[in-house]
Scaffold this active site. Sequence first.
Site, PDB file in Angstrom:
ATOM      1  N   CYS A   1       0.853  -1.191   0.000  1.00  0.00           N
ATOM      2  CA  CYS A   1       0.000   0.000   0.000  1.00  0.00           C
ATOM      3  C   CYS A   1       0.882   1.231   0.000  1.00  0.00           C
ATOM      4  CB  CYS A   1      -0.907   0.019   1.231  1.00  0.00           C
ATOM      5  SG  CYS A   1       0.020   0.215   2.765  1.00  0.00           S
TER       6      CYS A   1
ATOM      7  N   CYS B   1       3.781   1.659   2.610  1.00  0.00           N
ATOM      8  CA  CYS B   1       5.073   1.045   2.278  1.00  0.00           C
ATOM      9  C   CYS B   1       5.880   1.995   1.396  1.00  0.00           C
ATOM     10  CB  CYS B   1       4.861  -0.273   1.541  1.00  0.00           C
ATOM     11  SG  CYS B   1       3.798  -1.447   2.401  1.00  0.00           S
TER      12      CYS B   1
ATOM     13  N   ASP C   1       6.944  31.097 -31.131  1.00  0.00           N
ATOM     14  CA  ASP C   1       7.810  31.295 -32.279  1.00  0.00           C
ATOM     15  C   ASP C   1       6.888  31.287 -33.503  1.00  0.00           C
ATOM     16  OD1 ASP C   1      10.173  31.267 -33.933  1.00  0.00           O
ATOM     17  OD2 ASP C   1       9.750  29.157 -34.302  1.00  0.00           O
TER      18      ASP C   1
ATOM     19  N   ASP D   1      10.130  25.561 -32.012  1.00  0.00           N
ATOM     20  CA  ASP D   1      10.502  24.297 -32.661  1.00  0.00           C
ATOM     21  C   ASP D   1      11.913  24.270 -33.237  1.00  0.00           C
ATOM     22  OD1 ASP D   1      10.128  26.008 -34.803  1.00  0.00           O
ATOM     23  OD2 ASP D   1       9.446  24.397 -36.115  1.00  0.00           O
TER      24      ASP D   1
ATOM     25  N   ASP E   1      15.354  28.364 -30.844  1.00  0.00           N
ATOM     26  CA  ASP E   1      14.365  28.505 -29.761  1.00  0.00           C
ATOM     27  C   ASP E   1      14.806  27.804 -28.478  1.00  0.00           C
ATOM     28  OD1 ASP E   1      12.515  29.879 -31.386  1.00  0.00           O
ATOM     29  OD2 ASP E   1      11.832  27.982 -32.245  1.00  0.00           O
TER      30      ASP E   1
END
Length: 707
Positions: free
Chosen positions: A21, A24, A415, A600, A604
């Site tokens: 559980c 632990c 961009d 992208d 950038d």
Amino acid sequence: MGKFVTMAEQLIELNVTGMHCNNCALSIHKLLEKKGFHHIFVDFASEEVKFSTVDESVVPDVIKNIEGLGFKVVEDININNEHFYEKVENKFIFSLIFTIPLLLHMVLPWHFLHNPIVQLILCLPVFTLGCLHFGKSAFNSIKGGVPNMDVLIFVGSSSAFIYSLIGTFQNLGPDYLFYETCATIITLVLLGNVLEKRSVSQTTSAVKDLVKIQQVKATRLLNGETEVISARDVRPGDILLVNQGDKVPVDGDVLSGDASIDESMLTGESIPVEKTKYDQVIGGTIVQRGNIRMIATKVGSNTILAQIIELMKRAQSAKPPVQKLGDRVAAIFVPAVIGISLLTFVITYWVFSIGFQHSLMNAIAVLVISCPCAMGLATPTAVMVGLGRAAKNGILIKGGDTIEAIANTKYVVFDKTGTLTTGKFKIRQIKAETDDIEKVRGLILSIEERSNHPIAQSLVKELKSLPLKKVILKSVSEEKGLGMRAEDIDGNHYFLGSGLKSGTSKPGTDDFNLFLYRNQQLLAQISIDDEIKPDAKELIAKLKKMDIIPVLLSGDRHSKCIQVAQAIGIDEVHAENLPEQKLMVIDIYKQKGKTVMIGDGINDAPALTQADVGVSMNDASQVAIQSARVILLNTDLHSVVKFLQISKHTLITIKQNLFWAFAYNIVAIPLAAIGMLNPMLGAFAMAFSDVVVIGNSLRLKKKNIFN
């Protein structure tokens, strides 16, 4: 066991069995935190433990410490099957068989069930199981200096058992017999463990679904013969046949044939993608129509799917700051509850004189009703479901902390090229200063085919279809935000880029985007057009509706940026910026409010890192993808809004979970202390408090959040 290198630190991954559980998991988490490790992730459902360290030699000691808490570290989780008696489900059933007769004695007139010795015999197997299950964990957690929830369960059930045992041997009568309380506490908490384990396993279903996709067969072509092998056995360079209805086994390139391939598992886009010769195909995608012969290029952990799975697993290890409050409370919770329980006993027995028996029951009720589990589960379960839902919509989030970082976003900085525009360029005009236009085209092609920039790739594709004379170049290099430099075998030096940035542009060249120079003399001017993405205008309108200010930040010419901005409704424009200038712009916006950057290109990358959250498109350069914290696998710009909405609702869910967890304990503990909740009801309430938190997190899977 495995490890992954991330800069100076090593990310260590261990497979740990015996976690039943969240208690632990919290014990191991606290142990690793105490030792000063970072990026800790402990998941009892998948039996994974991860942490990062600069010193790999500490791993054997860490394994020893984890096993000292009563768990077991194994090499391969798949070949380590739990024994029948170790499964928490079987422990619950065993306890339930003995607990039911103990509870029945309160409603049935069967005299033998009222016999103290019979009750002792029925309770003893359950108590022994409780000692082994909770007692061992409680003892090890105290020994390790990180007392967990099992301490409370063990102390509460043991108190009821010992009290009843004394009543039995001193023949004090039925008022001193609470065997059913002891057995019921253990049984109900075990039930809570079972429900918790099953519920949490649902929150990790997104990763499990992706793992299943990997487990496919491949048809390999070898010496004219075909053989069916596992995708795991495919090696780079293998020739594979993929027919209609098959899953593409690994990443590769199409050698022959054509097919419609469903890439929705990767991009969230349901429309199939047409693939022909030389196109790239991705492992795990499904061939809906046609068949292809492909060559394997990336296999095993190098495939896009494998990297997505690893990315999602690592994302779960990054805790949002909102979780730190829960962690701090949980760290002092057990000692505090034991103190409240003792205080309850002392006050009710000596101050209010309600009797030893009632005082003890109130104290035990305080122990068993208290639940730090719900606090521990509040954040990770919501984060796992949120990450899973994002992944199914083609959004990869690199860390759970990103979800909170995106909250209250004020600016989204875009961009232009490849983000708001398609990145597919058309050459409108090449104006050469020489008569040999074919040589100019060949020179542009030879330079640009060495670049990954969207403009360069589009130019190369278009120039290949035109008459040209290819030029042999000795060297080509790319300068971020400027352009390309090259040298031919005759020693001539070339520069291809934006004339404004090189400081050599001529007046009246606003219609031209790129300029080619030979030995600093203008050789050609190139005018190119880029198409605005069809959904860009709608995205900007949606962001404005969400009170987010869109900003255009580009290295392109001012006139081109203004043209795009006006077409889609962006008011704030920053054009002709070099990478270092983009950093300054991002810093200015960050001082004014939470800032997200979407880009992208290579230029950038610094800005993506500098922003509060960097978002990269899937077809971006590798540098941009590595710099960003979020990757949009679907180039559809609606993914930006989806990402913002998923993050917002995940954070709302985390806050709801934490509120419930705190409110539950604030209300339940005083009620137990004044005797309004008995220990059995307390154990039942404690077991289901976890289920409520997990259930709220699971709502995020189906919740309508995109309206």
